[in-house]
Design an enzyme around this catalytic site. Structure first.
Site, PDB file in Angstrom:
ATOM      1  N   GLU A  28     -42.620  21.165   5.457  1.00 56.23           N
ATOM      2  CA  GLU A  28     -44.052  20.818   4.994  1.00 56.23           C
ATOM      3  C   GLU A  28     -45.058  21.348   6.283  1.00 56.23           C
ATOM      4  O   GLU A  28     -46.069  21.862   5.912  1.00 56.23           O
ATOM      5  CB  GLU A  28     -44.206  19.453   4.914  1.00 56.23           C
ATOM      6  CG  GLU A  28     -43.731  19.233   3.550  1.00 56.23           C
ATOM      7  CD  GLU A  28     -42.127  18.729   3.395  1.00 56.23           C
ATOM      8  OE1 GLU A  28     -41.526  18.905   4.340  1.00 56.23           O
ATOM      9  OE2 GLU A  28     -41.673  18.357   2.423  1.00 56.23           O
TER      10      GLU A  28
ATOM     11  N   HIS B 297     -41.644   7.505  -1.607  1.00 50.60           N
ATOM     12  CA  HIS B 297     -42.278   8.435  -2.658  1.00 50.60           C
ATOM     13  C   HIS B 297     -43.198   7.698  -3.592  1.00 50.60           C
ATOM     14  O   HIS B 297     -43.340   7.914  -4.714  1.00 50.60           O
ATOM     15  CB  HIS B 297     -41.001   8.743  -3.603  1.00 50.60           C
ATOM     16  CG  HIS B 297     -40.097   9.760  -3.004  1.00 50.60           C
ATOM     17  ND1 HIS B 297     -39.139   9.288  -1.892  1.00 50.60           N
ATOM     18  CD2 HIS B 297     -39.936  11.211  -3.161  1.00 50.60           C
ATOM     19  CE1 HIS B 297     -38.694  10.494  -1.673  1.00 50.60           C
ATOM     20  NE2 HIS B 297     -39.128  11.426  -2.316  1.00 50.60           N
TER      21      HIS B 297
END
Lengths: 370, 324, 337
Positions: free
Chosen positions: C70, C139
């Site tokens: 990322e 998440h």
């Protein structure tokens, strides 16, 4: 005693998409005399708030719907009767009505089911809506920044005895957002070609504001196509115009900017509700709209002056011409209706603004049908 | 060694190295006098690296730098007096006094910014290289980073991404022996940072960062590879800094006389001067002329920076967004 | 022409129309194509929930899969934005901001200011947030408030398909870095969306419902919950005005204050944890600038100060519900009675 003199006041259906309305307030008290056309209550729909005018006369014996209540179309709002009708009969009438009333089924996505049609004209896709049946044809031409929905309170009533077509001009509504040179003449040519496309050889053209100028221009360019002209708060027959409104409308991006502008369109600013503002913002956000409106505005506007003058043509046309105006118009002054040639019939309606055909729908509709 | 470069190129290289040196030496002095706010990290001693690398680039190529960025800026063509004013925090600075020493940037000359975050630059050059690749004009992007940043995850991620996306990137690891006050011989897990390239599927080479020609040559190869669409490379320049990690660093972690020896024996500018005056027609007098010009440039940059006004209070709130 | 489409299709359509309009727009992210380098089909996934599916077939190399890195991915998007492209980068879950935040808040957000107004970084980071999928603590979070805190970033939270398309188009055309937060439970919701392209300006709150009794400011998925609560409350004669700020940065303060001026009562609904949140931010705004309007204490309906639990039994308790909103509205409406 017979029930024959008892009449229901029911939730009207304004426009194809209306499924319910909200009662804002009653404008008359119980036991007041009501004549046909009297303003009896304010109703708000998804599209716009408006005043409901009595369709029947009598004494308002009972208010059934209360302020703030949202009811489906056809629902009982109140009861008109003679002064001497017994309360028990009124009660029975209400009971019978409610027992037999079935609200119309609300179909999910009904709005999308309205059968708009599309015409390919030159490079444009033109949206239109056709209503009614009859020997006569009417074409409705909206004004600057408007669309065919602006005829919400007009098209239905007129369609009782005519084929009524309302179109979105280029750059407007859901038609193509390019406008060419954006001139009144170019839009008039689109109207002519639109009539060819739908197979209408001649029609009564009804235009509002800029749409009025387009209608006049159409009659000049193709006199055979136009049976009559009805011009509502029309552009093109005088000099003054509220350029601040026009430019403000073109450039406004937010609700806060546009709301005070839209309120200038009506005599009663409370008619401009959230949904109307949202609809106009949704239109204005579409790619190409701002540029299209700028182009069109630059073609008929120079500051606070109109640059298109078709007034002198009105005397030379041989068809009926009617001019309708709201006395409180803040966009194009009602004074433009003064001193028109004798062949033009003129009606200035007191107290209403630029959207006089929306605010005083039934009166304007009567004139248009007359 | 000097043969592949024209006399003009060599004189340009000399001028660049000398400008960086004088700039840094002067900031060192002015900082000590108290005229410069905040903190600065000086590049003196490492000039051959920035200069040798950037001589292979055009204005359309991009570099990202780090906290020790003055040399990279000058080598990439950022205007010197604007830089000096920026370091003084003045309104006429490259960044109008809003960036300072660690954030000097000038995208118009392909300088994506010094960077206050160790390892901040490598991901950014992947982006600049991606732009270059998609625009198809043969541009490249280079990241300068130190031995400290060579241990950052962002650097590893960027090397992997550059290979996977076959980006025209060159990674320049400037290993000056210290990450702040910690020795790279201890903090870097391998002997040569360049050997890490193999793990990322790209060529890696270690060069003597004091040697302008070695740096220039290695970069030339890597840039040509990148321009040809063959992907990234890693170059490690082993070099030394003349000053501490930042101005005010007591440098007690360095051996006694370490810096003195470096200045005497490993000065990249002395070495470069000796080579070019020996191998070409360039004379010490030619270099003395440049020295005088550089001195005048730095004098004027400092004088101007000192005299310049502070940024106006109204600029506190500007340039946060283009439109808000 | 308006038709009903899903929130996720509105996002896909916005990307599609903008990529067709402007070649400098690229899409990058983990599995935004799916299948790169593998033996099977390309565009196998089109994003982990299929939001970008189909774009690969139309735009080829302008949509690219990334390794799971990322920092490099987001940094590359930022670097590409600063050098002439208009990247739309997908950070699969907002929870992953932790492994790339530097590139967002220290780099992208600050370039323009640090560089004295000379940089332009038109990057969009699309990211999915929110609880309700039994996806547990890493998440499911609502971390938009953290981005909102950072000057230089714009933060967008569409609550409907119409807003999703118009706000994403605006985000792509915007020259500043934009964090575009998509609630995963909204992807399958349906609404009217014009086929034409349109952009909704940032900083323009949507008045979802008008009412005179209590103002509810709700964000993202909570707008729908607030609407549900308002329906119930309307039957009892409590008219709620629901304001969806649409963007938390910039925040349309005026619309919130004007509404509270009219109603005198405020309930803020925010799915995030309660401390240093949009709920506290909006409450403090009204306390500071609209104190005189208030007729009752401000109510906040938020998640508790806990991570998001996994068990459905616990997660359902965690997420603010229409019932909790209803009860907060009743509490403020009844205050003083």
């Amino acid at each position: 005693m017979s029930n024959t003199t008892i009449t229901a006041i029911t939730m009207p259906k304004w426009g194809l998409s209306m499924v319910e309305g909200k009662v804002i307030e009653w404008l008359v008290e119980e036991n007041a005399d009501v004549a046909v056309g009297d303003e009896i209550l304010d109703i708000e729909t998804e599209k716009i708030a408006n005043t409901f005018e009595a369709l029947d006369g009598g004494v308002l014996r009972r208010k059934v719907a209360e302020a703030d209540q949202t009811l489906p179309i056809g629902a009982l709002l109140g009861v008109l009767a003679e002064p001497d009708t017994a309360d028990a009969d009124i009660d029975a009438f209400i009971e019978d009505f409610q027992a037999s009333y079935v609200p119309p089924e609300i179909v999910e996505g009904e709005e999308a089911a309205i059968s708009y049609e599309w015409a390919d004209i030159d490079d444009y896709k033109i949206r239109y809506l056709r209503m009614g049946e009859g020997d006569r044809n009417i074409v409705l031409v909206h004004g600057f920044g408007g669309d065919l929905d602006r005829w919400l309170f007009t098209q239905g009533p007129l369609s009782a005895s005519a084929n009524v077509y309302a179109l979105d001009l280029p750059g407007h509504g859901q038609s193509t957002k390019t406008v060419g040179d954006g001139s009144v003449a170019a839009m008039a040519s689109i109207v002519t070609k639109f009539m060819d496309h739908i197979g209408v050889e001649h029609a009564h053209l009804i235009g509002h504001s800029l749409g009025g100028a387009v209608a006049i221009q159409t009659a000049i360019a193709d006199p055979d196509k136009v049976d009559a002209l009805s011009l509502i708060a029309t552009a093109g027959i005088g000099t003054e115009i509220n350029g601040t409104y026009i430019n403000g409308f073109v450039e406004a991006e937010s609700r806060r900017e546009i709301k005070p502008l839209l309120q200038q369109l009506v005599g009663d600013p409370s008619l401009i509700n959230r949904n109307l503002i949202d609809d106009i913002l949704k239109y204005k956000r579409l790619d190409g709209v701002t540029e299209a409106l700028r182009t069109i505005a630059s073609e008929f506007l120079d500051g606070d002056r109109q640059t298109v003058d078709l007034r002198h043509h009105l005397a030379s046309v041989s068809i009926p011409v009617r001019v309708i105006w709201g006395s409180a118009d803040q966009i194009i002054p009602a004074g433009h209706a003064d001193n028109l040639p004798d062949n033009v019939s003129v009606k200035v309606i007191e107290g209403f603004g630029h959207l006089v055909h929306v605010e005083a729908a039934s009166e304007v509709n009567k004139l248009l049908q007359g | 060694m000097a043969a592949s470069l024209s006399v003009e190129d060599l004189l340009d290289a000399y001028r660049t190295m000398k400008t960086i040196r004088e700039f840094e030496e002067r900031v060192h002095v002015e900082f000590a006098k108290g005229g410069i706010p905040g903190f600065v990290h000086l590049y003196a001693g490492e000039e051959a690296s920035a200069t040798g690398v950037c001589m292979n680039l055009t204005e359309d190529d991009y570099i990202a730098s780090n906290h020790r960025g003055h040399g990279h800026c000058i080598a990439k063509g950022v205007e010197v007096s604007g830089m000096m004013a920026e370091i003084y925090g003045k309104g006429s600075g490259t960044c109008h006094g809003k960036g300072g020493s660690m954030h000097i940037a000038d995208l118009d000359v392909g300088m994506m910014g010094a960077n206050g975050i160790v390892g901040g630059g490598p991901p950014l050059v992947c982006g600049a290289a991606l732009s270059a690749k998609l625009q198809g004009k043969g541009g490249v992007a280079l990241a300068f980073f130190g031995d400290g940043a060579s241990n950052q995850g962002t650097t590893f991620e960027s090397m992997n991404l550059a290979t996977v996306w076959k980006l025209p990137v060159v990674f320049i690891a400037e290993n000056n022996g210290y990450a702040e006050a910690t020795a790279s011989s201890w903090s870097v897990s391998c002997k040569d940072i360049s050997t890490r390239a193999e793990g990322f599927g790209m060529p890696g080479v270690t060069v003597d960062g004091h040697d302008f020609f070695a740096v220039h040559e290695a970069t030339k190869t890597a840039v040509e590879r990148a321009r040809a669409g063959e992907g990234p490379s890693l170059i490690e320049c082993k070099l030394d800094r003349f000053f501490g990690h930042f101005e005010g660093d007591n440098q007690k972690y360095r051996a006694p006389n370490e810096v003195k020896t470096i200045r005497e024996e490993k000065d990249c500018i002395k070495r470069f001067s000796a080579t070019i005056t020996a191998d070409t027609d360039i004379t010490p007098d030619d270099l003395a002329v440049i020295d005088g010009e550089v001195q005048a440039l730095i004098d004027s940059a400092v004088a101007k920076a000192v005299a310049d006004t502070e940024p106006g209070p109204e600029t506190l709130l500007t340039d946060v967004y283009i439109k808000y | 022409m308006a038709r009903k489409i899903l929130y996720q299709d509105a996002i896909n359509e916005a990307l599609d129309q903008e990529m067709a309009r402007d070649d400098s727009i690229i899409v990058m992210g983990e599995d935004v194509v799916g299948g790169t380098g593998a033996n099977g089909e390309m565009d196998a996934w089109g994003g982990v929930l299929g939001v970008t599916k189909g774009l690969y077939g139309k735009y080829g190399d302008r949509i690219m899969d990334s390794p799971i890195s990322e920092s490099a991915l987001v940094g590359a998007a930022v670097g590409a934005a600063a050098t002439g492209m208009r990247p739309v980068c997908e950070l699969m879950f907002i929870d992953f901001m932790g492994v790339c935040f530097d590139q967002i808040y220290n780099q992208a957000a600050k370039f323009r200011y640090m560089f004295g107004g000379k940089a332009k970084t038109p990057v969009v980071i699309r990211t999915m947030y929110g609880a309700g999928f039994r996806a547990a603590a890493q998440h499911s979070q609502c971390l938009y408030n953290i981005f909102t805190h950072v000057p230089g970033l714009k933060v967008v939270m569409p609550s409907s398909p119409y807003d999703a398309k118009g706000l994403l188009i605006q985000a792509i055309r915007d020259d500043d870095p934009v964090i575009f937060c998509e609630h995963k439970a909204l992807y399958a919701t349906e609404g009217d969306v014009p086929e034409e392209s349109y952009a909704i300006p940032f900083g323009e709150a949507n008045i979802v419902r008008e009412g005179d009794d209590v103002t509810i400011v709700a964000l993202g998925r909570m707008v729908r919950f607030a609407a549900k609560a308002a329906d119930t409350l309307a039957a009892d004669g409590i008219d709620c005005e629901i304001i969806d700020p649409r963007t938390t940065s910039p925040l349309d303060e005026d619309t919130i204050l004007e509404s509270v001026e009219n109603t005198g009562r405020l309930v803020v609904v925010d799915e995030a944890n309660p401390r240093c949140s949009m709920a506290t931010d909006i409450a403090s705004l009204v306390a500071q600038k609209g104190f005189g309007y208030l007729q009752a204490p401000i109510e906040m309906v938020t998640a508790p100060h806990t991570p998001v639990p996994f068990s459905g039994a616990l997660e359902d308790l965690y997420i603010p519900s229409p019932e909790k909103i209803e009860s907060a509205v009743r509490k403020t409406a009844d205050y003083g009675n």
